[in-house]
Design an enzyme around this catalytic site. Structure first.
Site, short mmCIF file in Angstrom:
data_model
loop_
_atom_site.label_atom_id
_atom_site.label_comp_id
_atom_site.label_asym_id
_atom_site.label_seq_id
_atom_site.Cartn_x
_atom_site.Cartn_y
_atom_site.Cartn_z
N LYS A 116 4.05 -6.38 -8.89
CA LYS A 116 3.75 -7.22 -7.55
C LYS A 116 4.80 -8.12 -6.99
O LYS A 116 5.04 -8.34 -5.84
CB LYS A 116 2.25 -7.64 -7.51
CG LYS A 116 1.26 -6.52 -7.43
CD LYS A 116 -0.07 -7.06 -7.18
CE LYS A 116 -1.24 -6.12 -7.18
NZ LYS A 116 -2.52 -6.70 -6.93
N LYS B 96 1.42 6.00 -10.14
CA LYS B 96 -0.15 5.96 -10.30
C LYS B 96 -0.67 6.31 -8.84
O LYS B 96 -0.16 5.36 -7.75
CB LYS B 96 -0.30 4.59 -10.89
CG LYS B 96 -1.93 4.39 -11.10
CD LYS B 96 -2.05 2.87 -11.57
CE LYS B 96 -2.11 2.04 -10.23
NZ LYS B 96 -2.77 0.69 -10.44
N LYS C 222 -3.55 2.79 -3.24
CA LYS C 222 -3.54 2.35 -1.79
C LYS C 222 -2.09 2.19 -1.26
O LYS C 222 -1.72 2.61 -0.30
CB LYS C 222 -4.58 1.45 -1.45
CG LYS C 222 -5.97 1.74 -1.90
CD LYS C 222 -6.84 0.23 -1.98
CE LYS C 222 -7.98 0.88 -2.89
NZ LYS C 222 -8.80 -0.39 -3.30
P1 AMP Z 1 -8.31 -1.66 -7.31
O1 AMP Z 1 -8.47 -0.80 -6.27
O2 AMP Z 1 -6.79 -1.89 -7.73
O3 AMP Z 1 -9.27 -2.87 -7.24
O4 AMP Z 1 -9.01 -1.00 -8.73
C1 AMP Z 1 -10.30 -0.61 -9.00
C2 AMP Z 1 -10.65 0.16 -9.98
O5 AMP Z 1 -9.93 1.48 -9.99
C3 AMP Z 1 -9.80 -0.49 -11.18
O6 AMP Z 1 -10.75 -0.41 -12.59
C4 AMP Z 1 -8.75 0.18 -11.57
O7 AMP Z 1 -8.05 0.24 -12.76
C5 AMP Z 1 -9.05 1.69 -11.14
N1 AMP Z 1 -8.16 2.49 -10.59
C6 AMP Z 1 -7.13 2.21 -9.51
N2 AMP Z 1 -6.20 3.01 -9.27
C7 AMP Z 1 -6.39 4.04 -10.52
C8 AMP Z 1 -5.76 5.13 -10.91
N3 AMP Z 1 -4.64 5.82 -10.29
N4 AMP Z 1 -6.41 5.84 -12.10
C9 AMP Z 1 -7.29 5.70 -12.70
N5 AMP Z 1 -7.79 4.22 -12.40
C10 AMP Z 1 -7.68 3.47 -11.35
#
Ligand code: AMP
Ligand code: TRP
Length: 329
Positions: free
Chosen positions: A111, A191, A194
């Site tokens: 980041k 990965k 968003k």
């Molecule tokens: P975030 O949107 O970053 O707050 O992520 C919310 C949850 O989704 C967290 O547990 C992340 O580890 C999981 N997550 C986000 N992106 C992925 C991805 N591409 N594959 C698997 N898990 C994900």
């Protein structure tokens, strides 16, 4: 009962990486554990964000979690900033966390590279607040995607350092990974996220989902229709695993390896199964959208219950630190 905690940032649309990497198991775990799920708005402000949109996105994130199947009947669900004790505990944890540990966090480094113009303290401190989120409820298990494992390890270290220095108040939490802990985006390289704009949103229109799937990268070694493919190297197959039954999976595995089916055939089956699972979520989300007050009430009730728990932990923490406590405060 064993306690689970996890969080999601209100940074935009929830995508199928979030859904199959985390949220699906959040729901499964509610039948066996005491689960607390949080919309982590204080984490979301560590990078540039749209002030006008944060409020609605926070509510919408809660709404989507509820549309996926979370409810006050099976878990507690709330907004992080409604329980200010999280940030108070984070301050205390700051005082036992070596800076070096934070500097080497992969997410911080990524980041910081992406947001060179705003590398703020909050961005570096992010995992300490995350440790406070988990430990303020003494949660032992944290269902997350693979990208968060390093942060959970840091939480263990923070708990250990606090316990050794002050009193043994905290468990050392463990990550629980789903079967699909790392979903790649439709680009097949990064990965799904968003910020990369390579995602499929769980509430997106069917036409858009199909368009994104149709053009998504598969096994790159399968160039022509008649080339055999390798499902283990294919992101689409990984997504299939989360949405399709065993019979479908076997057929596709065989068909892909022998080139008797093409990538488009495989994607059509995935699309059907995905829509079958996402349709009811979309319908539920539409219903909840018409009744947003209900969503807000659920979040508020969740915060009340969690705040009480958090306040109890903070009293123990303050006592262990040796702070002067007047009788009435
Ligand atoms: P975030 O949107 O970053 O707050 O992520 C919310 C949850 O989704 C967290 O547990 C992340 O580890 C999981 N997550 C986000 N992106 C992925 C991805 N591409 N594959 C698997 N898990 C994900
Ligand atoms: N950092 C997590 C993410 O980006 C969100 C999060 C904040 C979290 N606090 C948490 C996850 C506590 C698990 C436990 O996905």
């Amino acid at each position: 009962m064993k306690r689970i905690f996890s969080g999601i940032q209100p940074t935009g649309e929830i995508h199928i990486g979030n859904y199959i990497g985390a949220i699906k198991q959040w729901i499964e775990l509610t039948s066996e554990y005491d689960c607390i799920y949080c919309v982590v708005d204080y984490h979301a402000i560590t990078i540039e964000y749209d002030i006008e949109q944060l409020r609605q996105r926070t509510i919408d994130t809660g709404l989507i979690l509820m549309a996926c199947g979370l409810s006050p009947d099976n878990c507690k669900i709330f907004v992080q900033s409604h329980v200010p004790e999280h940030t108070e505990l984070a301050w205390i944890f700051n005082c036992v966390t070596p800076i070096g540990e934070l500097e080497r966090m992969t997410q911080f480094k990524d980041k910081a590279r992406q947001h060179r113009e705003n590398i703020n303290m909050g961005l570096m401190d992010y995992p300490v607040l995350q440790a406070a989120d988990i430990l303020i409820y003494k949660a032992g298990y944290v269902p997350v995607g693979e990208d968060q494992v390093q942060h959970i390890e840091l939480s263990r270290e923070v708990a250990r350092k606090f316990n050794n220095r002050f009193s043994p108040l905290f468990p050392e939490p463990q990550a629980i990974l789903s079967h699909a802990p790392r979903i790649l985006g439709v680009d097949g390289i990064n990965k799904m996220s968003k910020s990369m704009n390579n995602y499929i949103g769980i509430l997106e229109d069917k036409d858009i989902i199909w368009e994104k799937l149709r053009t998504a990268v598969t096994d790159v070694n399968r160039v022509r229709r008649k080339d055999p493919g390798n499902p283990e190297l294919c992101n689409i197959y990984t997504i299939h695993r989360a949405f399709s039954g065993n019979e479908n999976l076997l057929e596709i595995d065989k068909g892909c390896r022998s080139a008797s089916i093409g990538c488009i055939d495989c994607k059509k089956t995935l699309f059907e199964n995905m829509v079958k699972e996402l349709d009811p979520i979309r319908e539920k989300a539409e219903q909840l959208k018409k009744n947003e007050d209900y969503v807000k009430d659920v979040l508020m009730d969740g915060a009340k219950l969690c705040r009480e728990m958090a306040q109890n932990t903070m009293e123990e923490v303050r006592t262990s630190l040796g702070l002067y406590r007047p009788k009435i405060l």
